[in-house]
Design an enzyme around this catalytic site. Structure first.
Site, PDB file in Angstrom:
ATOM      1  N   ASP A  31      17.648 -84.333  32.594  1.00  0.00           N
ATOM      2  CA  ASP A  31      17.674 -83.052  31.885  1.00  0.00           C
ATOM      3  C   ASP A  31      17.456 -81.914  32.882  1.00  0.00           C
ATOM      4  OD1 ASP A  31      17.392 -80.986  29.998  1.00  0.00           O
ATOM      5  OD2 ASP A  31      16.407 -82.315  28.581  1.00  0.00           O
ATOM      6  N   ASP A  32      18.499 -81.136  33.126  1.00  0.00           N
ATOM      7  CA  ASP A  32      18.416 -79.959  34.005  1.00  0.00           C
ATOM      8  C   ASP A  32      18.280 -80.309  35.486  1.00  0.00           C
ATOM      9  OD1 ASP A  32      18.399 -78.531  31.650  1.00  0.00           O
ATOM     10  OD2 ASP A  32      16.457 -77.575  31.961  1.00  0.00           O
ATOM     11  N   CYS A  67      21.741 -77.411  27.506  1.00  0.00           N
ATOM     12  CA  CYS A  67      21.521 -78.808  27.135  1.00  0.00           C
ATOM     13  C   CYS A  67      22.408 -79.317  26.011  1.00  0.00           C
ATOM     14  CB  CYS A  67      20.061 -79.016  26.736  1.00  0.00           C
ATOM     15  SG  CYS A  67      18.861 -78.532  27.997  1.00  0.00           S
ATOM     16  N   ASP A 319      22.698 -83.126  32.233  1.00  0.00           N
ATOM     17  CA  ASP A 319      23.448 -82.302  31.289  1.00  0.00           C
ATOM     18  C   ASP A 319      23.932 -80.994  31.927  1.00  0.00           C
ATOM     19  OD1 ASP A 319      20.843 -81.327  31.429  1.00  0.00           O
ATOM     20  OD2 ASP A 319      20.404 -81.650  29.312  1.00  0.00           O
ATOM     21  N   ASN A 320      23.101 -80.400  32.766  1.00  0.00           N
ATOM     22  CA  ASN A 320      23.477 -79.156  33.453  1.00  0.00           C
ATOM     23  C   ASN A 320      22.610 -79.011  34.688  1.00  0.00           C
ATOM     24  OD1 ASN A 320      21.865 -78.222  30.653  1.00  0.00           O
ATOM     25  ND2 ASN A 320      20.901 -77.527  32.552  1.00  0.00           N
TER      26      ASN A 320
END
Length: 578
Positions: A31-32, A67, A319-320
């Protein structure tokens, strides 16, 4: 609940599963996680097991740097403007929006089950997938699941998980990623015991910021302005690692001069107190990722014990991306700079070149098609992406034939996930834009149009930090770029983005065909031929927004591409010169 299962490894010749059996897939989704701040360099097990034994795709991009929209794109193979999930919470995003758009029956796990796979998942699925709505309806397509739920998703020491159709269980006082590690191995045991090909998704919260609000203690949600954002919380055993490590001091880190456009160009230089805090935030991210690194090692070990490793694809991505201090910005994502959109993608598995780095252009819209192709399932005609080749021959061919563009889009706010220092606000509400990346051996460009009318163009060949917006009046722009006059390049990029901002399926993959139906243009280089100057100089529709909105609302999006309208102003013989 998820202890080890005592089983004898199922071994076969050559150390893998029986020849001809459908492959297994383990998909690890952080995540991130950044690529441009070197987080992978601090993950020795990812290096050893995945990068050294697989292929790193160095030009992999998310298409929305946020997200929930990004995760929906991952699992559907569609850009956010085609899923209509464009934010993290209702009314424009989150799990309720995913369900209301009919996507709960039309995404990857459902298709995998239709292809004979058992499907397993643990960790964060979508934002706003919560203790209130996890059962209305249950997320479809999972043989067994153990979801991390809001509003406790980002509370590292107070997580709540929900297994299958059981009620949620609180793990207060336990580190969220360690809880997930046990669940991931338990699901892997289940998958092995079932004896069928399987997909296992593992989605830890690291290295996302830690979030907390007083409302969370009762399972309630809270407005973003009321939430306390803080640095990630590592497991205690990792709490003292990497002392003195700082955010890489690249040219775009807290620069002396402003850059970009819109709200970004108005940011003031950060104070030393802010820089020091952001260095702390960065180190906490690296520490929080150590638990993820350990998960990679433990999954590899368990697959080896079961004799499954040689017939399993392991895919690692996020996700990013993330920025901390670049362009004077506080910790967050949601922009179209490289730090936010160019992200890790590593694939290990049967036939995948080992220790290889690929520079073909890939995006999150390509993931679902890739996985379906791996399992031998038919691809959907409405995919906005293209399957990623995973063999040496396929990668070699893709260098010659694969498209060179990336579509990037965002709606709504940009956040500050660090402390509110230097009068830096928690939210910037005007962060709606369409953007484009075009990458080849001849050029490396980023073009963006904001909803307020601002435009950006960066030449990453000469300006990899994207510090010089060639379309801003304060900058001295060159007369030529990518070997052509600047205005000619901008005209082509704007027309290309005009097609892509509302594209569907094949149009997203081969947008130049919409501008040149004769099929004689497949790249920016082709389109820059002087024979097309009249075509682009006279094209009447440019990208513009009717207004800025917090999510995807069609009548705010400005003109939409229609080929008949595009060419109606030209001579009926337009096809002879396009």
């Amino acid at each position: 609940m998820f202890g080890p299962v005592n089983q004898k490894p199922m071994t076969h010749k050559n150390g893998g599963t029986k020849q001809g059996q459908q492959p297994n897939i383990v998909f690890i989704l952080t995540d991130d996680q950044d690529l441009h701040m070197n987080s992978l360099d601090y993950m020795p097990f990812v290096q050893k097991h995945l990068i050294d034994q697989g292929t790193l795709f160095k030009r992999h991009f998310c298409t929305t740097a946020l997200c929930c929209p990004s995760r929906v794109t991952l699992w559907t193979g569609k850009a956010a403007h085609n899923t209509n999930v464009t934010n993290v919470t209702p009314p424009y995003g989150g799990y309720p929006k995913f369900v209301s758009q009919g996507l709960n029956e039309k995404y990857l796990p459902v298709w995998l089950q239709e292809s004979g796979y058992n499907t397993y998942y643990t960790g964060k699925l979508f934002n706003a997938h919560s203790v209130d709505n996890y059962d209305s309806p249950y997320a479809a397509g999972w043989t067994s699941s153990d979801f991390l739920l809001d509003p406790f998703t980002y509370s590292y020491l107070n997580s709540t998980y929900q297994r299958n159709q059981d009620p949620p269980v609180s793990f207060e006082g336990h580190h969220s990623v360690d809880v997930l590690a046990g669940k991931a191995l338990g699901l892997l045991d289940e998958a092995h015991e079932a004896g069928k090909p399987f997909f296992l998704g593992v989605a830890p919260v690291s290295p996302h910021a830690n979030l907390w609000s007083p409302a969370f203690k009762d399972g309630n949600h809270s407005d973003l302005e009321d939430i306390d954002f803080s640095a990630p919380v590592p497991a205690e055993r990792h709490a003292n690692l990497f002392e003195g490590v700082k955010v890489p001091r690249t040219a775009n880190f807290n620069p002396d001069k402003p850059s970009g456009a819109s709200w970004i160009r108005k940011l003031s230089k950060q104070s030393q107190d802010t820089v020091d805090y952001n260095d702390h935030f960065y180190v906490q991210r690296l520490r929080a990722l150590q638990s993820v690194d350990e998960i990679v090692d433990s999954i590899i070990g368990r697959l080896t014990d079961f004799g499954l490793l040689d017939n399993t694809y392991i895919i690692y991505t996020t996700d990013n991306g993330y920025h901390i201090g670049q362009h004077r910005m506080q910790p967050a994502k949601q922009c179209s700079f490289e730090e936010d959109i160019n992200i890790p993608l590593i694939v290990r598995g049967p036939g995948v070149p080992k220790g290889s780095i690929s520079d073909i252009v890939t995006t999150h819209t390509d993931i679902a098609p890739t996985l379906l192709q791996l399992v031998g399932a038919p691809l959907r005609e409405d995919f906005d992406g293209l399957s990623i080749p995973l063999t040496e021959d396929g990668l070699s061919q893709a260098k010659k034939t694969r498209h060179e563009h990336v579509t990037v889009e965002h709606w709504g706010f940009a956040s500050n996930e660090g402390q509110v220092l230097d009068s830096y606000p928690r939210l910037h509400t005007n962060n709606t834009y369409k953007a484009l990346r075009v990458i080849s051996k001849m050029y490396n460009l980023h073009y963006q149009v904001w909803c307020n009318g601002d435009h950006e163009l960066h030449d990453l060949t000469t300006d990899p930090g994207q510090m010089v917006n060639l379309l801003h009046p304060d900058e001295i722009a060159p007369s030529t770029i990518a070997g052509a006059p600047l205005d000619k390049v901008v005209a082509r990029l704007d027309s290309l983005l005009f097609v892509l901002k509302s594209c569907k399926a094949e149009t997203c993959i081969h947008p130049w065909k919409e501008l040149h139906p004769a099929g004689n243009v497949a790249s920016l280089r082709d389109a820059l031929s002087p024979r097309f100057d009249t075509f682009y100089d006279n094209e009447s529709r440019k990208i513009e927004f009717d207004r800025c909105e917090m999510g995807f609302i069609l009548d705010a999006e400005g003109p939409q591409f229609r080929r008949d309208e595009l060419f109606s102003i030209f001579d009926p013989k337009w096809h002879e010169w396009t």
